[in-house]
Design an enzyme around this catalytic site. Structure first.
Site, PDB file in Angstrom:
ATOM      1  N   LYS A 105     -16.297  23.307  36.831  1.00 59.57           N
ATOM      2  CA  LYS A 105     -17.386  24.097  36.249  1.00 59.57           C
ATOM      3  C   LYS A 105     -17.192  25.549  36.621  1.00 59.57           C
ATOM      4  O   LYS A 105     -16.606  25.869  37.667  1.00 59.57           O
ATOM      5  CB  LYS A 105     -18.747  23.635  36.769  1.00 59.57           C
ATOM      6  CG  LYS A 105     -19.873  23.863  35.775  1.00 59.57           C
ATOM      7  CD  LYS A 105     -19.776  22.880  34.618  1.00 59.57           C
ATOM      8  CE  LYS A 105     -20.936  23.017  33.644  1.00 59.57           C
ATOM      9  NZ  LYS A 105     -20.930  21.980  32.625  1.00 59.57           N
ATOM     10  N   GLY A 217     -36.980  21.427  25.981  1.00 64.06           N
ATOM     11  CA  GLY A 217     -35.820  22.313  25.913  1.00 64.06           C
ATOM     12  C   GLY A 217     -35.307  22.343  24.486  1.00 64.06           C
ATOM     13  O   GLY A 217     -34.952  21.298  23.935  1.00 64.06           O
ATOM     14  N   GLY A 219     -32.730  24.372  23.182  1.00 61.49           N
ATOM     15  CA  GLY A 219     -31.457  25.041  23.012  1.00 61.49           C
ATOM     16  C   GLY A 219     -30.563  24.203  22.123  1.00 61.49           C
ATOM     17  O   GLY A 219     -31.046  23.409  21.302  1.00 61.49           O
ATOM     18  N   ASN A 220     -29.249  24.351  22.284  1.00 59.77           N
ATOM     19  CA  ASN A 220     -28.306  23.640  21.425  1.00 59.77           C
ATOM     20  C   ASN A 220     -28.529  22.125  21.465  1.00 59.77           C
ATOM     21  O   ASN A 220     -28.697  21.480  20.431  1.00 59.77           O
ATOM     22  CB  ASN A 220     -26.877  23.968  21.842  1.00 59.77           C
ATOM     23  CG  ASN A 220     -25.850  23.274  20.956  1.00 59.77           C
ATOM     24  OD1 ASN A 220     -25.685  23.615  19.801  1.00 59.77           O
ATOM     25  ND2 ASN A 220     -25.166  22.271  21.506  1.00 59.77           N
ATOM     26  N   ALA A 221     -28.562  21.543  22.669  1.00 56.89           N
ATOM     27  CA  ALA A 221     -28.700  20.093  22.786  1.00 56.89           C
ATOM     28  C   ALA A 221     -30.059  19.629  22.279  1.00 56.89           C
ATOM     29  O   ALA A 221     -30.160  18.627  21.562  1.00 56.89           O
ATOM     30  CB  ALA A 221     -28.492  19.659  24.231  1.00 56.89           C
ATOM     31  N   GLY A 222     -31.112  20.349  22.641  1.00 59.87           N
ATOM     32  CA  GLY A 222     -32.442  19.938  22.235  1.00 59.87           C
ATOM     33  C   GLY A 222     -32.660  20.017  20.735  1.00 59.87           C
ATOM     34  O   GLY A 222     -33.302  19.140  20.137  1.00 59.87           O
TER      35      GLY A 222
END
Length: 415
Positions: A105, A217, A219-222
């Site tokens: 990471k 959330g 964002g992209n995933a949500g």
């Protein structure tokens, strides 16, 4: 939100799984210890002519099963312990879906919302120049994460290729399709979680069609989780929230209109077809599935008792504290742990590496099919371990992944 050191949380869970597996002290210690940590200072020329020094990190946690793999976060409060924890989780994530990669990471302490496109590009290139000796397809392959994207990955790949003077598309994943990215990467994290949720519901006899879900959330995933829950699972999204608050409509939310509202107004609470709610209120809604897709430590001992959902699919990394886990287990909620639930992203990143190496690219349907197979197989292995050991899905996932990494370490003669 409860403040906890995420790496301390990660180590607690490693030790618990290692003890259950009967691993020796040296193996357990190595499983808790990052193999390599890189800290870099990044001088960047700003648009006003000044030079600002940014601090960056790269952690390669464990490479027993293959080269390190993991995203790069740009975040104002990034810390080395957060990067350590995320690299650790990436190790188990790659192991649980059984791909031949280790965990890594990266992070840069910055607020990308206050950077121009030119400043972002110069920061991206400075970071790659600093860590270039330590990355590569046989060493460590970065990817996008919080506040980074395909364009930033493109700049990073280009800088690396300038330094090596050869084509190296596989050095970075999450790239735009035009320069070696994979079909299906954009929604892979959420799609993998949706597949895992489907398999979880099957395993526990829960019919998802027509049932309700909430997304914490956006964002992209949500965003993708909301649309794919409707498309694939036939569910109704009744609540969505982000860092500024959320909205709730028991009759369902048009997620496309909600996304348009967020793009236009910068927040969800101005959406006209729902009532405003807080993040804690979203957590306490009586829904079938909850998708935590924000940041770490969102579900704590203070709010876990309010949960009324049947399934939690952790699309975020580390959204639940160990104390909250105990409450969730006692309530009988089926929790799909983060490093299984959100492993779709790294799985398609691995597919991208394979395609780069072959210089042959798959169609979108092929990527979806392979991702479905990987996530289904991974969930079933975890569920079978859960039944065999009479333990939670999180503990079962830890047992499956940590055993795979420990076995590789022993075969290599590290311990």
């Amino acid at each position: 939100m409860e403040e906890r050191n995420p790496f301390d949380i990660a180590k607690v869970r490693i030790v618990k799984a290692a003890n259950a597996l009967g691993l020796d002290e040296a193996t357990t210690t190595l499983l808790c210890t990052p193999q390599r940590e890189i800290a870099v200072a990044l001088p960047v020329k700003m648009d006003d002519g000044s030079t600002k020094i940014f601090q960056g990190f790269r952690v390669q946690f464990n490479t027993a099963r293959g080269p390190a793999k993991g995203g790069i976060r740009w975040f104002p409060t990034e810390t080395i312990d957060t990067v350590r924890a995320l690299a650790c989780w990436m190790t188990w994530k790659c192991a649980v879906v059984d791909i031949p990669l280790g965990g890594g990471k990266g992070g840069i302490i910055c607020d990308p919302k206050n950077l121009s496109e030119g400043e972002k590009e110069r920061l991206a290139r400075a970071y790659i120049r600093a860590i270039a000796p330590f990355i590569g397809v046989t060493k460590d392959v970065p990817a996008p994460d919080v506040y980074t994207n395909g364009q930033i990955m493109a700049w990073m790949m280009d800088e690396y290729e300038k330094m090596t003077m050869e084509s190296n598309p596989g050095v970075i994943t999450g790239k735009p399709i035009e320069i070696g990215g994979s079909q299906g990467r954009a929604d892979a994290t959420a799609r993998g979680g949706i597949y895992a949720t489907r398999e979880c519901a099957k395993a526990y006899g829960i019919d998802l069609k027509g049932k309700t879900c909430a997304v914490l959330g956006f964002g992209n995933a949500g965003q993708y989780a909301a649309s794919l829950a409707e498309e694939i699972l036939g569910m109704k999204v009744v609540a969505v929230s982000d860092s500024k608050g959320g909205v709730y409509n028991p009759n369902g939310i048009d997620t496309k209109k909600l996304l348009d509202c967020k793009k236009a107004d910068g927040c969800l609470t101005k959406f006209p077809d729902a009532q405003a709610v807080t993040n804690d209120e979203v957590l306490g809604l009586d829904v079938c599935v909850l998708f935590p897709a924000a940041l770490e430590n969102m579900i704590t001992k203070e709010n876990a008792g309010n949960l009324k959902c049947q399934i939690i699919c952790e699309l975020a990394n580390g959204p639940t504290t160990p104390e909250a886990d105990e409450i969730i287990d006692a309530k009988g909620v089926h929790l799909i742990p983060d490093f299984l639930a959100n492993a779709g992203g790294v799985t398609v990143s691995y597919f991208e590496q394979c395609q780069n190496a072959q210089n042959f690219y798959w169609e979108y349907d092929e990527v979806q099919k392979r991702l479905d197979q990987k996530m289904t197989s991974a969930f079933r292995a975890v569920y079978e371990m859960s039944v065999a050991k009479k333990t939670s899905l999180r503990e079962a996932a830890c047992l499956v992944s940590i055993k795979r990494v420990a076995d590789a370490m022993k075969l290599r003669g590290w311990v």
